[in-house]
Design an enzyme around this catalytic site. Structure first.
Site, mmCIF file in Angstrom:
data_model
loop_
_atom_site.group_PDB
_atom_site.id
_atom_site.type_symbol
_atom_site.label_atom_id
_atom_site.label_comp_id
_atom_site.label_asym_id
_atom_site.label_seq_id
_atom_site.Cartn_x
_atom_site.Cartn_y
_atom_site.Cartn_z
ATOM 1 N N GLU A 170 12.546 13.737 115.961
ATOM 2 C CA GLU A 170 11.546 14.604 116.591
ATOM 3 C C GLU A 170 11.995 15.015 117.984
ATOM 4 O O GLU A 170 11.513 14.490 118.991
ATOM 5 C CB GLU A 170 10.198 13.892 116.599
ATOM 6 C CG GLU A 170 9.701 13.604 115.188
ATOM 7 C CD GLU A 170 8.362 12.901 115.127
ATOM 8 O OE1 GLU A 170 7.664 12.831 116.158
ATOM 9 O OE2 GLU A 170 8.009 12.402 114.040
ATOM 10 N N HIS A 443 5.673 11.095 106.860
ATOM 11 C CA HIS A 443 5.929 11.400 108.284
ATOM 12 C C HIS A 443 6.794 10.287 108.858
ATOM 13 O O HIS A 443 6.806 9.173 108.356
ATOM 14 C CB HIS A 443 4.618 11.559 109.039
ATOM 15 C CG HIS A 443 4.073 12.950 108.896
ATOM 16 N ND1 HIS A 443 3.694 13.718 109.960
ATOM 17 C CD2 HIS A 443 3.890 13.713 107.786
ATOM 18 C CE1 HIS A 443 3.286 14.899 109.522
ATOM 19 N NE2 HIS A 443 3.390 14.915 108.203
ATOM 20 N N GLU A 462 7.999 15.094 107.259
ATOM 21 C CA GLU A 462 8.048 15.625 108.625
ATOM 22 C C GLU A 462 9.521 15.621 109.027
ATOM 23 O O GLU A 462 10.283 16.471 108.581
ATOM 24 C CB GLU A 462 7.168 14.762 109.517
ATOM 25 C CG GLU A 462 6.937 15.326 110.887
ATOM 26 C CD GLU A 462 6.210 14.338 111.776
ATOM 27 O OE1 GLU A 462 5.415 14.788 112.605
ATOM 28 O OE2 GLU A 462 6.450 13.114 111.680
ATOM 29 N N GLU A 468 2.080 18.875 115.987
ATOM 30 C CA GLU A 468 1.348 17.867 116.778
ATOM 31 C C GLU A 468 1.829 17.793 118.232
ATOM 32 O O GLU A 468 1.055 17.471 119.118
ATOM 33 C CB GLU A 468 1.475 16.496 116.105
ATOM 34 C CG GLU A 468 2.905 15.997 116.044
ATOM 35 C CD GLU A 468 3.076 14.711 115.228
ATOM 36 O OE1 GLU A 468 2.242 14.449 114.359
ATOM 37 O OE2 GLU A 468 4.052 13.987 115.465
#
Ligand code: NOJ
Ligand code: CA
Length: 691
Positions: A170, A443, A462, A468
C-alpha cells in the site's frame, strides 16, 4: 571400439555444454535465448529487434546444500506448441487465447552432487514466463533456499515501482530511472530505453515466498530476485519434487498492450472447482466508509456502525437499486483488540446490536445477500482455528462472499505478510472457502499472481493503496489511479472501492478525495474488479442521477479494448457486455481532451449513449461534484469527444437499441460540438491507438 565410444561420448558432452537454445513466440515477436556456453547458464529476451533482457544468470543458493550455480550439462530439450482458448468463470474477456511455444531444458550439474532440474520457458507474443522444476532425486531431498539467483539485466529505462516491503503493497508509486530502485515489489513496469514497455511479475505463487526485486551488484540495471524470508532468514522451505512460481516478463509496444494481456492468467492452471454455479461477480454497498471517515466505529458502542437498523437500511437500498451485495464490517465481537497488540476476534458471534440471522434472512427476502467480514488483524492461529466454522456459518446463513483482512502485525511473531508461511495461509483460506461455496475478497493480501484462473472463488483483493487512504491519510493524488492500471492491475483485479460522491466529506477539511465525481464513475470501467463496491454512505446516493451509471455498469465483461493509454497521465478503456459497450476515460491532475472513434461498435447497429462527464466549471479542488449527464444516439461511424477537467473523468454507456427507439435523441455530434466550445483546446495529446 571402447575408445571410439568414449570419443563419441566426449563429443556429445562437449556439444551439449556449448549451446545456445532459441525459442520464439508464435508470431515471432518475442525471442528467448538460453546460453549454456563457458559453464554459465544465462537467458536473454528480445522483442522484435529490441533488447528486453540482456544475458542474465539463473540459479540458487541453499542453506543445507551446495549452491546450484553451475556448471551445468544440458542433457536434453523438449519443445511443444500450445494453441488453445479457454473460458474464464468471470473476467475482462469471455474467451482467452493461450498460445505459446514451450522449451523445456533438462540440466544436470557437471560436478557433484550432480543435481538435476528442468528450466521451462513459455514464450508468448506478449511476453515470457519461465520457472525451475525439481524432480525427486537421491542427491536432493529437503531444500532450504537462501537465495534464488534469478537475474534480470535490463537495458535501462524509467520504472514505475513501489518499495519491496515484506508487509504491505500500500504505497504511492515512484517513477524513476531503474538505477534509483533500491528494492521493489512486483509488478514493476518499465518503459525501456530500447522502446518496449515491460512489466516484471510472477505467476502461480504457491507454497513459495513472494519475489521482490533488488539490485545485484553495481550495475544500475541489473536486478535479481529477492525472496521474502522466514524469521530465521531462510526464504523457502520445501523438498523435492517442487517447482517455483513463473518468473514473468510482460512485453508490449505500448503501455495499453500490457493492460490487454492475459499472460499472467495463461501461466496458471485451469479451474479446479468443478461446479462453479455459485461463483459470480458481485456489486456491493456496505457499512464501511462511515468507519473510515470516523463517523462510525467498528467496535460496539455509541458510534457502532454495524447495527441491525442500519444494515436493514443498506439492504433496502441495495434491493431498490439492484445492487446484490451488502458488506457489513464490525458485526462481530472482538474489534476493541484490533491494532492493539494481538487481535482476538470471534468470527462466529455478533455484537448484541446486530441480529445476524434476522439480517441474513431479511436480505434474502429482499433479493440481495450479506457479505461477511473476517478481520484477522494478522493473528493467523486465531483465525485458522475458527475458519472452518466461520465459513460454515456463512454457508448456512446464505452469505456467499467474505472479505478477509490482515491489517496488523502477523502472529506468530517474525512472520511476514508476504513470506512462504503466509502464502500457504492465504491459499488455505481460498480452498476452505471453496469447500463452503464462499467467494473471497482479501485485503492486505498476498499479491495476485493469476491463481483465480484455478480458484475462481478468489474474486478480488486489495494489495495496493485503495480509496480508504483518502479518508484518513494524505490521500491518493490524481495520478495514482492512472498508474494502478499499468502496475497493480496487471496482476489481477483490485478491490479499490470506487464510487465516493461526497468527495469533500465533512471532517473539517482535513481529508478529501482528489477527483471529480465523473472520474469516480469512470473507475467502474477503468479499474476492474468482479467484486466492485459503491463505497459511499447510501444517503450520498439518494436522488443522485449519476448513481444510475453505478447501477447499470456490469462487473463481468465479454471483451475489453484499451483505446488510449499513457502511464501516469491518461486512459480510455472500452468494455463490452453482450451487445452493450461501456467506455471510461480518466486523467491525472491535468485537464485533457481527445477524441475516440466509435469504430468498435457493431456496424449498422444503433445505440443509445448515456454520457456522464465533467462540466465546464467542474474542477476537483473547488467544484468536484458537478456533472453533466445526457442521452445521445450513436453508431460505429461516430466519434466521441472526451473533455476532462483536472483529475476528471467521463463514463459512457452505449446500449444497443432499435433505430426507432433512438430517433428522438440528439445525435452525438451535438454533444461533441458543445464539448469543444467548453474549454479552450489544450495542446494536442498523442493518441495511443487509432481504431
Ligand atoms: C483495512 C481494509 O483495507 C479495509 O477495507 C477494512 O475496512 C479495514 N482494514 C478493517 O478491516
Ligand atoms: Ca488496506
Amino acid at each position: 571400439m571402447r575408445t571410439i565410444i568414449y570419443l563419441l561420448a566426449m563429443l556429445f558432452l562437449a556439444s551439449c555444454t556449448n549451446q545456445t537454445q532459441i525459442v520464439t513466440s508464435p508470431d515471432g515477436a518475442v525471442t528467448v535465448k538460453i546460453i549454456t556456453d563457458n559453464n554459465v547458464l544465462q537467458y536473454s529476451v528480445n522483442f522484435h529487434d529490441k533488447q528486453v533482457v540482456l544475458p542474465s544468470s539463473l540459479g540458487f543458493k541453499f542453506a543445507n546444500q551446495p549452491d546450484l550455480l553451475g556448471p551445468f550439462i544440458l542433457q536434453k530439450t523438449e519443445r511443444r506448441n500450445v494453441d488453445e482458448t479457454w473460458k474464464p468463470v468471470w473476467g475482462l474477456d469471455s474467451m482467452i487465447h493461450n498460445h505459446f511455444n514451450e522449451l523445456r531444458l533438462f540440466f544436470k550439474e557437471k560436478l557433484e552432487p550432480q543435481r538435476r532440474f528442468v528450466l521451462v520457458f513459455r514464450v508468448y507474443d506478449d511476453g515470457v514466463g519461465f520457472r525451475y522444476e525439481f524432480r525427486q532425486q537421491a542427491n536432493m531431498d529437503k531444500v532450504a533456499i537462501i537465495s534464488e539467483e534469478t537475474q534480470f539485466r535490463l537495458p535501462g529505462g524509467m520504472a514505475w515501482w513501489i518499495p519491496g516491503d515484506y508487509e504491505s503493497y500500500e504505497f504511492l508509486y515512484n517513477h524513476t530511472p531503474l538505477a534509483k530502485i533500491d528494492s521493489a515489489n512486483t509488478p514493476v513496469t518499465i518503459e525501456l530505453k530500447t522502446g518496449p514497455v515491460i512489466s516484471i511479475h510472477e505467476a502461480a505463487l504457491y507454497d513459495y515466498a513472494d519475489m521482490t526485486l533488488t539490485h545485484a551488484g553495481k550495475d544500475s540495471a541489473l536486478f535479481k530476485s529477492k525472496l521474502v524470508p522466514w524469521p530465521d532468514g531462510i526464504k523457502v522451505k520445501t523438498k523435492t519434487p517442487f517447482r517455483t512460481p513463473w518468473r514473468v516478463i510482460m512485453i508490449g509496444a505500448h503501455a495499453g498492450d500490457l493492460m490487454e494481456s492475459h499472460l499472467i492468467q495463461n501461466l496458471n492452471e485451469p479451474n479446479k472447482i468443478k461446479d462453479t454455479s455459485w461463483i459470480h461477480p458481485v456489486k456491493y454497498v456496505g457499512i464501511w466508509w462511515g468507519m473510515h471517515i470516523g463517523k462510525w466505529s467498528w467496535y460496539y458502542g455509541p458510534k457502532h456502525g454495524a447495527t441491525t437498523e442500519r444494515t436493514k437500511q443498506y439492504i433496502d437500498f441495495a434491493s431498490t437499486h439492484h445492487i446484490p451485495g451488502v458488506l457489513v464490517e464490525g458485526w462481530n465481537k472482538g474489534w476493541k483488540t484490533w491494532l492493539k497488540g494481538k487481535n482476538v476476534q470471534d468470527y462466529l458471534k455478533p455484537y448484541p446490536d446486530y441480529d445476524l440471522k434476522f439480517l441474513a434472512d431479511y436480505a434474502k427476502k429482499k433479493g440481495v445477500f450479506l457479505i461477511g467480514h473476517h478481520e484477522s488483524g494478522g493473528n493467523i492461529p486465531s483465525y485458522e482455528e475458527q475458519m472452518e466454522e466461520a465459513f460454515s456459518l456463512c454457508e448456512h446463513l446464505g452469505i456467499p462472499a467474505v472479505k478477509t483482512g490482515y491489517a496488523g502485525k502477523i502472529h506468530p511473531e517474525g512472520m511476514h505478510h508476504h513470506g512462504q508461511w503466509m502464502v500457504r495461509h492465504y491459499q488455505k483460506v481460498v480452498e476452505v472457502a471453496a469447500r463452503h461455496h464462499i467467494m473471497i475478497d482479501a485485503h492486505e493480501p498476498i499479491k495476485d499472481t493469476g491463481i483465480s484462473r484455478t480458484w475462481p472463488n478468489f474474486l478480488s483483493r486489495e494489495g495496493a493503496r485503495g480509496m480508504e487512504y483518502n479518508a484518513w491519510s494524505d490521500g491518493n493524488p490524481p495520478e495514482h489511479t492512472l498508474i494502478l492500471p499499468f502496475t497493480r492491475f496487471l496482476s489481477g483485479p483490485m478491490d479499490y472501492t470506487p464510487g465516493i460522491f461526497n468527495l469533500k466529506f465533512e471532517d473539517n477539511g482535513k481529508h478529501r478525495v482528489y477527483t471529480t465525481l465523473a472520474k469516480q464513475l469512470a473507475y467502474y470501467v477503468t479499474l476492474y474488479s468482479p467484486f466492485q463496491m459503491a463505497a459511499d454512505l447510501i444517503e450520498n446516493y439518494e436522488n443522485q442521477p449519476a448513481f444510475k451509471f453505478i447501477e447499470d455498469v456490469p462487473v463481468n465483461w465479454d471483451e475489453t479494448r484499451v483505446l488510449k493509454a499513457k502511464i501516469g497521465d491518461y486512459l480510455t478503456v472500452a468494455r463490452r457486455k453482450g451487445q452493450n459497450w461501456y467506455v471510461g476515460s480518466i486523467t491525472d491532475e491535468k485537464a485533457r481532451h481527445w477524441k475516440i472513434s466509435l469504430k468498435f461498435l457493431k456496424r449498422g447497429q444503433s445505440y443509445k449513449a448515456l454520457i456522464f462527464t465533467d462540466a465546464l466549471n467542474t474542477d476537483w479542488v473547488n467544484n468536484p461534484t458537478t456533472i453533466e449527464i445526457g442521452a445521445y444516439r450513436v453508431t460505429a461511424d461516430d466519434s466521441l469527444c472526451v473533455m476532462l477537467s483536472p483529475s476528471g473523468g467521463q463514463a459512457v454507456e452505449m446500449l444497443a437499441a432499435q433505430p426507432e427507439d433512438v430517433r428522438d435523441l440528439k445525435p452525438i455530434s451535438t454533444f461533441n460540438q458543445a464539448q469543444k466550445k467548453k474549454i479552450k483546446p489544450f495542446d494536442a495529446v498523442p493518441v495511443y491507438r487509432k481504431n
